[in-house]
Scaffold this motif. Structure first.
Motif, PDB file in Angstrom:
ATOM      1  N   ASP A  38     -67.195  19.387  58.047  1.00  0.00           N
ATOM      2  CA  ASP A  38     -66.065  20.312  58.104  1.00  0.00           C
ATOM      3  C   ASP A  38     -66.515  21.659  57.550  1.00  0.00           C
ATOM      4  OD1 ASP A  38     -65.017  20.570  55.082  1.00  0.00           O
ATOM      5  OD2 ASP A  38     -65.801  18.563  55.459  1.00  0.00           O
ATOM      6  N   PRO A  39     -65.815  22.755  57.907  1.00  0.00           N
ATOM      7  CA  PRO A  39     -66.296  24.104  57.575  1.00  0.00           C
ATOM      8  C   PRO A  39     -66.578  24.297  56.089  1.00  0.00           C
ATOM      9  CG  PRO A  39     -64.447  24.228  59.076  1.00  0.00           C
ATOM     10  CD  PRO A  39     -64.600  22.784  58.724  1.00  0.00           C
ATOM     11  N   ILE A  40     -65.736  23.760  55.216  1.00  0.00           N
ATOM     12  CA  ILE A  40     -65.932  24.006  53.779  1.00  0.00           C
ATOM     13  C   ILE A  40     -67.211  23.333  53.293  1.00  0.00           C
ATOM     14  CG2 ILE A  40     -64.980  23.553  51.493  1.00  0.00           C
ATOM     15  CD1 ILE A  40     -62.193  23.866  52.820  1.00  0.00           C
ATOM     16  N   ASN A  41     -67.365  22.060  53.640  1.00  0.00           N
ATOM     17  CA  ASN A  41     -68.572  21.332  53.261  1.00  0.00           C
ATOM     18  C   ASN A  41     -69.819  21.949  53.876  1.00  0.00           C
ATOM     19  OD1 ASN A  41     -68.793  18.987  51.573  1.00  0.00           O
ATOM     20  ND2 ASN A  41     -67.103  18.155  52.779  1.00  0.00           N
ATOM     21  N   ARG A  42     -69.663  22.387  55.140  1.00  0.00           N
ATOM     22  CA  ARG A  42     -70.817  22.947  55.827  1.00  0.00           C
ATOM     23  C   ARG A  42     -71.315  24.165  55.069  1.00  0.00           C
ATOM     24  NH1 ARG A  42     -69.172  25.051  61.251  1.00  0.00           N
ATOM     25  NH2 ARG A  42     -68.463  22.904  61.422  1.00  0.00           N
ATOM     26  N   GLU A  43     -70.374  25.056  54.705  1.00  0.00           N
ATOM     27  CA  GLU A  43     -70.780  26.284  54.032  1.00  0.00           C
ATOM     28  C   GLU A  43     -71.429  25.974  52.685  1.00  0.00           C
ATOM     29  OE1 GLU A  43     -67.733  29.316  53.896  1.00  0.00           O
ATOM     30  OE2 GLU A  43     -69.024  30.433  52.501  1.00  0.00           O
ATOM     31  N   ASP A  75     -75.208  27.512  65.939  1.00  0.00           N
ATOM     32  CA  ASP A  75     -74.210  28.235  65.166  1.00  0.00           C
ATOM     33  C   ASP A  75     -74.812  29.549  64.683  1.00  0.00           C
ATOM     34  OD1 ASP A  75     -72.587  29.251  63.211  1.00  0.00           O
ATOM     35  OD2 ASP A  75     -72.145  27.315  62.287  1.00  0.00           O
ATOM     36  N   ARG A  99     -72.174  39.840  60.169  1.00  0.00           N
ATOM     37  CA  ARG A  99     -72.902  38.657  59.704  1.00  0.00           C
ATOM     38  C   ARG A  99     -74.166  39.061  58.961  1.00  0.00           C
ATOM     39  NH1 ARG A  99     -71.113  35.619  64.981  1.00  0.00           N
ATOM     40  NH2 ARG A  99     -69.393  34.490  64.025  1.00  0.00           N
ATOM     41  N   GLN A 121     -74.861  24.670  53.277  1.00  0.00           N
ATOM     42  CA  GLN A 121     -75.760  25.728  53.743  1.00  0.00           C
ATOM     43  C   GLN A 121     -76.259  26.558  52.562  1.00  0.00           C
ATOM     44  OE1 GLN A 121     -73.128  27.650  56.458  1.00  0.00           O
ATOM     45  NE2 GLN A 121     -73.863  26.524  58.240  1.00  0.00           N
ATOM     46  N   GLU A 158     -73.611  31.985  62.894  1.00  0.00           N
ATOM     47  CA  GLU A 158     -73.376  32.280  61.487  1.00  0.00           C
ATOM     48  C   GLU A 158     -74.422  31.588  60.614  1.00  0.00           C
ATOM     49  OE1 GLU A 158     -69.464  32.711  60.680  1.00  0.00           O
ATOM     50  OE2 GLU A 158     -69.891  33.402  58.642  1.00  0.00           O
ATOM     51  N   GLU A 159     -74.657  30.309  60.911  1.00  0.00           N
ATOM     52  CA  GLU A 159     -75.628  29.539  60.157  1.00  0.00           C
ATOM     53  C   GLU A 159     -77.025  30.129  60.308  1.00  0.00           C
ATOM     54  OE1 GLU A 159     -75.675  24.959  59.492  1.00  0.00           O
ATOM     55  OE2 GLU A 159     -76.604  25.289  61.443  1.00  0.00           O
TER      56      GLU A 159
END
Lengths: 409, 238, 312
Positions: C167-172, C195, C243, C175, C197-198
């Protein structure tokens, strides 16, 4: 755990990398294996055995020894089908290979018929010409060739022709009377009247048990899908029934049904008693109930809840939803259950012969008593053939109904 | 393949109870006679008295054990071959043949094997093995293929050899499915072995067949009850 | 250093990777970026021979990968994938210990390494070592996946969308943690993602791919400032500049003449994108820069927009 699908694992273009090449390779390997087995069965192993009568041990020969030039022809046909398998597949190659394989078997069959006729002419009516292990392996070889050829053939029509050609050719060959002196055909002619009667009874068991399973199993499946308590009770007891050894199950049913028949006049009036058809029928019915009920249950369970929710949201009543939404969606899977039940009952009906209930098993027992394998086959082959026809027929219906190839087989 | 797995499994108490009843039935004949006399008051002959039941159950167990072990060994090897790169081309055709095997009654195989193998346990063993290899194979294939692709891929990516992946990942993860297949197969074997009496292989089918032949339900039950118990025990214990 | 020379891979009739030549410098995090089906995963998998080449060659530290048996090669290259692929029948400890066991490490050394790695990825060794994968959340599973890939301390790490399923929060969070982990460990990392952004956040270098070929290679800033192809512009879109801002802290800017004294305050470590966001949120054109409690300067909207382009 995280998602189990790996979209990034493969390039998005095309299905699975190398799938087409692998499928093609598999066609070639199976086609070659079939051709190889076919060729081997022509030169090795007992193809035909000739006996002056049923009891005496006879002379076994390979196809080449028995048939001479026709044997060599069959060998050449097998080799050709192998060669075609190695060439680049085109529209006609599948059909050609299947035709070559089937022709090889049919050639040997016709030659066997001719040999049987001359042997019978020399030895008289008691003479028996029977097939040996190599013949049955040749059938397997023809199956492998046709199977891989069918996979290589694009159109549905082409595949149907590949499947039906050998059957039609066999019927045509038999119609000319060329096979009349083969042992199995002779035994069949001798038991013809019994055969028809037992075939009818066999079908009664198979179709009756399956019909009963449809009538009872589908409602039981629906009920199980609706209530956990019903599921535990119904599936629990059906599962228990599956475990009971068939002969012991029949044996236990005999006194139970006998007692019921003695106690209740209505039961007796239905012809149910401790001997005859009833115990076997009940056992086959219990066995057949399991796949039908289980598949109904699973089919209804696997319907997307959103679909049912929408149906309800649009104002469908429970019954309406059952008949207009759930049953149509569940149909292919339920049908697969019916197919399994029918195939199982067809094979299982042989049990009736153990308790004097008739059926094709009776003929098998005659053959066993008289040590005539040809007669055993007269009883067994139709059972297998019926099961295969039922299986194939219902699979076609399933596919038309939109079921997947291996739905709960 | 099999989508429905019933809830209750491995009930040690039930297995113990069933085993105790089976042991009593086989070893304590006077008790069995008393039960049968109560259930079948009309019968004069209650048990099959030409041989003790211990002999029949011994023969039965021997048939199931020998047939089962051969089938497990050959079926597992066959299944592993079919999922290996070498045997891969044969996967579909073997599964098709396994399906076909369902439609051949086991007793038919016994009958057909008699001329070459003679009467006795050998044709029955052949039939049992032929009949049960394919279910074992099918479950080995289903089990190995049920292992998530990502697990095998991860193993490969970390440098496991084919054998290491098979022994450390695929076999342990496939075990539940394989065990289901083996259990089903053994239950089928117990059933098929009762039919072996037809070709003189002995087993619990002998008293059952004798009872059926003489219209004596007590004798039928004398052999049928332990056969059913045996199947239930195997089904519950594995 | 990993060198790919004229690497080509075909499947049936499609060409997944088409004559790609690429050098991956030591210690850098190189991103393979592109739309799905562009061949980035296939290219990654050629490096540890999960995919065998049809043409070309791959060298690691000057040695062809074909000179080593694939299993041996893979034991010395870390590998983490999106679906993680933890072994469900083994504990976390055994999962992490997979490659060390394959390499025949002794039990004491393995145990020490497992403890070290669990701490490294931010999980408490005492409570996690004996868990089963089924008991882990997605984020925890992926941390274990990374720990497992690092287990034998391989100099090279291959990662295929490792955070893609989170999920976005965990992903960030992962990262950022991974970025700092990479700075500390200095591994050579090849990282596949789609992605943007990543890619911009993590990549020292980005290799942008399309239809099996490399479109452009360079640092995110280089791609931003000098796109050699319309596809580069289209792919990164209008937000590319924003970005890029997230890659740089206020501290990285040359001190400007902007006066102090604005009411909104930001820390020296804040990245430029966040600083911009604060200006927008607070509806101000200037913010005061703090270093700890001390005021060290000011930053204006114009500083970010104009000065950035020159100094980055």
């Amino acid at each position: 755990m995280a998602s189990s699908t790996t979209s990034g694992d493969r390039p998005a273009t095309g299905p699975i990398p190398g799938a087409a090449a692998r499928a093609r390779q598999s066609d070639v390997v199976i086609g070659l294996t079939g051709a190889g087995i076919g060729a081997l069965t022509t030169v090795m192993g007992p193809y035909l055995s000739f006996r002056p009568n049923r009891i005496v041990d006879g002379l076994s020969q390979t196809a080449l020894e028995a048939f001479g030039p026709l044997g060599w022809l069959a060998l050449a046909l097998w080799a050709l089908s192998g060669l075609v398998a190695l060439t680049r597949p085109r529209a006609w190659t599948g059909a050609a290979r299947a035709a070559l394989g089937s022709s090889a078997v049919l050639t040997l069959l016709a030659a066997a018929g001719a040999d049987a006729a001359s042997f019978a002419a020399a030895q008289g009516a008691a003479a028996r010409t029977s097939f040996g292990a190599s013949f049955y392996l040749a059938l397997l070889a023809a199956f492998l060739v046709s199977y891989s050829a069918s996979a290589e053939t694009p159109g549905r029509l082409g595949r149907a022709v590949i499947a039906l050609f050998p059957v039609i050719a066999l019927v045509a060959l038999a119609a000319t009377g060329a096979l009349a002196e083969l042992g199995i055909v002779r035994e069949w002619m001798l038991t013809r009247t019994t055969f028809v009667r037992e075939l009818r009874r066999h079908l009664f068991y198979a179709l009756g048990a399956t019909g009963g399973a449809i009538a009872l199993g589908i409602p039981m499946g629906v009920l199980s899908a609706r209530s956990r308590h019903a599921e535990t009770a119904i599936m629990g007891s059906l599962n228990l029934g599956q475990v009971f050894p068939a002969l012991a199950f029949v044996g236990i049913m005999m006194p139970i049904l006998g007692a019921l028949g003695d106690r209740f006049a209505t039961v007796r009036a239905l012809g149910i008693s401790g001997i005859g058809w009833a115990p076997v029928f009940v056992v086959l019915l219990v066995y057949a109930l399991f796949p039908v009920t289980r598949n109904t249950l699973v089919a209804i369970r696997q319907i997307d809840p959103a679909v049912l929710d929408t149906a309800r949201g649009m104002g469908m009543s429970r019954w309406r939803s059952l008949f207009e939404v759930e049953m149509p969606l569940a149909f292919p899977v339920v049908l697969a259950g019916v197919r399994i039940a029918l195939v199982q009952s067809t094979a299982g009906a042989i049990l009736a012969a153990f308790v004097g209930g008739g059926g094709l098993g009776t003929i098998m027992f005659f053959g066993l008593e008289q040590t005539s394998m040809d007669l055993v086959l007269v009883g067994v082959l139709p059972i297998v053939a019926l099961a295969l026809v039922f299986d194939a027929g219902l699979r076609v219906v399933e596919r038309m109904a939109g079921g997947s190839e291996e739905s709960y087989a | 393949m099999n989508a429905y797995v019933p809830g209750i499994r491995r009930n040690p108490l039930g297995v113990g109870l069933l085993t105790a009843v089976l042991a009593l039935w086989v070893l304590y004949t006077p008790g069995v006679e008393a039960v049968l006399r109560f259930v079948f008051p009309g019968e004069t002959r209650l048990i099959y008295d030409r041989s003790p039941l211990t002999r029949f159950i011994g023969e039965h167990l021997a048939l199931v054990a020998v047939g089962g072990v051969i089938a497990i060994v050959l079926g597992t090897i066959g299944g592993l071959i079919v999922v290996s790169p070498i045997g891969r081309p044969f996967r579909d055709v073997v599964l098709r043949l396994a399906n076909f095997g369902q439609s051949v009654p086991s007793v038919a195989i016994m009958a057909l094997a008699v001329p070459s193998l003679g009467y006795g346990s050998r044709p029955v063993l052949l039939a049992l093995v032929i009949y049960s290899i394919l279910p074992v194979m099918v479950n080995v294939v289903a089990g190995v293929e049920s292992v998530p692709r990502s697990v095998v891929e991860a193993g490969r990516g970390m440098g496991m050899t084919r054998a290491e992946r098979l022994i450390q990942l695929e076999m342990p993860l496939a075990m539940p499915v394989i065990m289901t297949g083996i259990r089903t197969m053994l239950v089928i074997l117990v059933s098929a072995a009762t039919l072996g009496a037809v070709v003189g292989a002995g087993g619990l089918g002998v008293p059952i067949m004798s009872g059926i032949g003489s219209f004596n339900n007590a004798v039928v039950a004398y052999g049928a009850v332990p056969a059913i118990l045996l199947a239930l025990i195997i089904d519950q214990a594995l | 250093m990993i060198e790919l020379r004229n690497v080509t891979k075909r499947y049936d009739t499609t060409v997944a990777v088409d004559d790609v030549t690429l050098t991956v410098p030591d210690g850098e995090l190189t991103i393979l970026l592109g739309p799905s089906g562009c061949g980035k995963t296939t290219l990654l998998r050629t490096i540890n021979r999960m995919v065998e080449l049809d043409a070309g060659e791959v060298l690691i530290d000057g040695q062809s990968i074909r000179s080593t048996p694939p299993e041996v090669l893979r034991r010395h290259i870390g590998y983490a994938i999106q679906s993680v692929g933890l072994f469900p029948h083994m504990t976390v400890r055994r999962n992490i210990a997979t490659v060390p066991r394959l390499l025949g490490w002794d039990a004491v050394r393995i145990e020490a390494r497992v403890t070290e790695l669990l701490s490294l990825v931010g999980l408490d060794p005492a409570s996690y070592a004996d868990k089963r994968p089924a008991e882990l959340s997605g984020g925890e599973a992926q941390r274990i996946g990374v720990a497992r890939a690092l287990a034998a301390d391989p100099p090279v790490l291959l990662m295929d969308e490792p955070f893609g399923a989170l999920d976005p929060i965990n992903r960030e969070r992962l990262q950022r943690e991974f970025a700092s982990l990479h700075r500390r460990l200095g591994k050579t990392v090849v990282f596949v993602t789609h992605d943007i952004e990543e890619a911009v956040l993590l990549g020292d270098r980005i290799v942008l791919m399309r239809e099996g070929q490399i479109v452009q290679t360079g640092s995110p800033e280089e791609l931003w400032r000098g796109p050699e192809h319309q596809f580069v512009r289209d792919f990164f879109g209008d937000e590319f500049g924003l970005r890029i801002l997230s890659r740089h802290r206020i501290a990285d800017l040359e001190p400007g003449a902007t006066p102090q004294g604005a009411s909104a305050r930001v820390h020296l470590d804040t990245n430029l994108r966040d600083a911009l966001a604060i200006m927008v949120t607070e509806s101000v054109e200037r913010v005061t820069i703090l270093d700890g409690e001390r005021v060290v300067g000011g930053l204006s909207f114009c500083d970010i927009v104009t000065q950035v382009r020159g100094s980055l």
